[in-house]
Structure formats: C-alpha cells, structure tokens
Design a protein around this motif. Sequence first.
Motif, short mmCIF file in Angstrom:
data_model
loop_
_atom_site.label_atom_id
_atom_site.label_comp_id
_atom_site.label_asym_id
_atom_site.label_seq_id
_atom_site.Cartn_x
_atom_site.Cartn_y
_atom_site.Cartn_z
N ASP A 1 131.90 109.07 17.45
CA ASP A 1 131.11 109.30 18.51
C ASP A 1 130.80 111.11 17.91
N PHE A 2 130.19 111.91 18.41
CA PHE A 2 129.68 113.51 18.25
C PHE A 2 129.51 113.84 19.91
N CYS A 3 130.66 114.73 20.28
CA CYS A 3 130.30 116.02 20.84
C CYS A 3 130.06 117.23 20.97
N VAL A 4 129.30 118.04 21.96
CA VAL A 4 128.43 119.73 21.86
C VAL A 4 129.02 120.14 22.52
N LEU A 5 129.31 121.54 22.92
CA LEU A 5 130.03 121.86 23.60
C LEU A 5 129.23 123.05 23.94
N ALA A 6 127.48 122.63 23.12
CA ALA A 6 126.95 123.55 23.95
C ALA A 6 126.45 125.23 23.29
N MET A 7 126.77 125.25 22.31
CA MET A 7 127.14 126.60 21.48
C MET A 7 125.90 126.57 20.88
N GLY A 8 124.70 126.11 20.57
CA GLY A 8 123.82 125.73 19.76
C GLY A 8 122.68 125.35 19.78
N PRO A 9 122.43 125.36 19.26
CA PRO A 9 121.21 124.59 19.63
C PRO A 9 121.56 122.80 18.65
N ILE A 10 120.76 121.58 19.27
CA ILE A 10 121.33 120.42 18.52
C ILE A 10 119.75 119.38 18.50
N GLU A 11 120.16 118.96 16.68
CA GLU A 11 119.37 119.29 15.92
C GLU A 11 119.22 117.85 15.25
N LEU A 12 120.76 117.05 14.99
CA LEU A 12 120.28 116.27 14.65
C LEU A 12 121.09 114.73 15.59
N GLU A 13 120.03 114.87 16.36
CA GLU A 13 120.62 113.21 17.38
C GLU A 13 120.43 112.45 16.14
N GLU A 14 118.65 112.17 15.62
CA GLU A 14 118.09 111.27 15.09
C GLU A 14 120.04 110.46 14.25
N GLU A 15 120.42 111.47 13.18
CA GLU A 15 120.95 111.22 12.68
C GLU A 15 122.69 110.46 13.50
N VAL A 16 123.04 110.86 13.95
CA VAL A 16 124.22 110.01 14.70
C VAL A 16 123.77 108.76 15.22
N ALA A 17 122.43 108.74 16.01
CA ALA A 17 122.12 107.76 16.09
C ALA A 17 121.85 106.47 15.40
N ARG A 18 121.47 106.80 14.11
CA ARG A 18 122.21 105.65 13.02
C ARG A 18 122.97 105.83 12.30
N LEU A 19 123.71 106.46 12.56
CA LEU A 19 125.39 106.02 12.73
C LEU A 19 125.60 104.80 13.37
N GLY A 20 125.50 104.44 14.86
CA GLY A 20 125.63 103.60 15.72
C GLY A 20 126.55 104.45 16.51
N GLY A 21 126.34 106.23 16.29
CA GLY A 21 127.26 106.87 17.75
C GLY A 21 126.47 107.39 18.20
N SER A 22 127.53 107.84 19.50
CA SER A 22 126.43 108.27 21.08
C SER A 22 127.14 109.72 20.63
N LEU A 23 125.87 110.77 21.42
CA LEU A 23 126.00 112.06 20.93
C LEU A 23 126.40 112.57 22.66
N HIS A 24 127.13 112.70 22.66
CA HIS A 24 127.21 113.64 24.03
C HIS A 24 127.52 114.96 24.25
N VAL A 25 127.45 116.00 25.42
CA VAL A 25 126.50 117.52 25.25
C VAL A 25 128.18 117.54 26.47
N THR A 26 129.05 118.46 26.65
CA THR A 26 130.11 119.24 27.25
C THR A 26 129.91 120.26 27.42
N PRO A 27 128.81 120.69 28.21
CA PRO A 27 128.28 123.23 27.24
C PRO A 27 129.86 123.55 28.24
N LEU A 28 130.78 124.06 27.64
CA LEU A 28 131.95 125.16 27.94
C LEU A 28 131.89 125.54 28.46
#
Length: 303
Positions: free
Chosen positions: A48-75
Amino acid sequence: MAGSGDPVTAAEPKRVLFVFGSLERAGGQLRTLELCDELRRRYAIEFDFCVLAMGPIELEEEVARLGGSLHVTPLRSPRFFSQFSSLLRSGRYHVVNCRPQLWTGLVLWLAARQRVPMRVATVGNALGDAKRAPSRSRLARGIQSSTAFTWVMRSLIRRYATHVIGVSRDALDSVFPPSWQSGRDCRVINYGYPLSRFQEAADGDGVRAEFGWPADSRIIVNVARLSPQKNHRVVLEAARLVYEQDQRVRLLLVGGGRLGDVVDRLIDETGVRQICAATGGRTDIPRLLLASDVFFLPSLWEG
C-alpha cells in the motif's frame, strides 16, 4: 484478512506501507513501484502507499495495478496523527518504509507506537537547501530549516528506525552524520535499473526524425521531473551556449512536473525554442538515451 486484534499467521502475506511526501512521476517513486512489481512476482507481499499531500499525486493507476491501496493523510491536517495511526491499525503492516527526508522521524515514531515490527527510513536525496524545500508554505519551510526541527527528527529516526537505507553514501551522510551510523543497521543500496532495456540497437535516426531534427543532430538529453531541484534554467542556458558553437546541437527535455509552464517560458526566454523538444513523461527512456550524445543533469541537490 483477519481482524486488527488477531495475530498474524505465517500463511498471511507480508504487508508493506510506503510513505511518500508526494506520488509524482519522479525517480524514487517510479523505482519503488518497479521494485514492488518485481517482489510481488517472487514473494507473498502486499503493498500500500500513503501520501502526505506534500506534492502532486500522479501514480494512482500504477498503485492499483499492483493491487494496492492509495491513502492520503495530509501532514498539515490537525487530524494527521489520528488518521495515520488509524491507517496503521487497520492495515496491520509488517513494514513501514518512509522517504520524505526528516519528516520520516515523525512517521516512524507513530509506526512504533502502533507496533509495526520493521520501520525503514530511506534517504533518496541529499538533504539539500531547506529554503528550496518542496513545501509552498513559508512557515513550513521555516520549520524544516530550523536546527531544532532537524535535531528532533534525527533523534526520532535514531530511536525508532529499525533500518536506515541511503541510495548513495553522500545522501546518507548529508542526513545523518557518519558517527551516528556506526553500530546500526545503516547501509547504502544503490538504485538499479534493468540493463536488458539498453541492449537494443540505438534508434538514432528514428528519434531525430520523430522531432524533425536533421540526421546529423547532436542531442543533449535531460531526463528529470520539472521541479526546482533539477535546475532546468541551467540546462537551457548551457544548451544555448553550446548551440552558438555548434549549430547541430539539439536539446531533449524528458519529464513532466508542476513547473511545466515555467520551463516552457524559460525555453522562450533563453531563445532555444527552435532547437528544444520538451516531451513530458515518456515510457521509452532507454530508446531516447541510446539515441542521444550527451546526458546533462545539473541538479541543485541529488541522491
């Protein structure tokens, strides 16, 4: 998946959470996804991937292809501590791997509180100039550049990281003093890339024809995201100076990013529009490199 209070059995796949400041099309993020894809083929691992919202999110499709989840938790959110802790509890991760430089200390402290057994700090860049940090907030840049912040975060990493990995010795030494590293699981693992993609024949004529350049063009190529760190102004000014000496020179800028409009304006300001091609993101990087004569990357700081 068993409930969060149940013990993890040996039959269950190992669960890994990667924590990034952003999920843009940058080297560290792309190499991590490639590694995940390779490991997934060999082992029982979930990512799974977690993004701290410090920049853009452009790789959602690639994470989904791995079968993972993308979580955004703004720092910056006042709910960051509760949101991230909740993610760790629900995800039942065996490994947390964190990359956003010194903020890693905060992340690994929270991971330790949730009893994540393996907590990895990955250093992908030299520390750089804090005044040029990616945060757009003056307050955030001020905090990150303070001695107190650096000391606190280094102390948290020192106490709560089970492993520290640097992509180069210089990057590791810039974040953690060498004296700090002795006696700990602290090592350098250089980035690798499948060399098989560079075994094909160079397509110099095809690349030059694609951009409408003469067959005898001499190509300077820069492969980097469009960000302040990568110093595109110097790339463009250098190309202009070289072109004054050799009219066969052409400049190939490969990569996208939030400074796309700025770089486009700089192309005109430096007067290299007629010899420059900005491609955005590409999937045929080895083909473009094999066709080029010079690779030029004058980053302000780098791993």
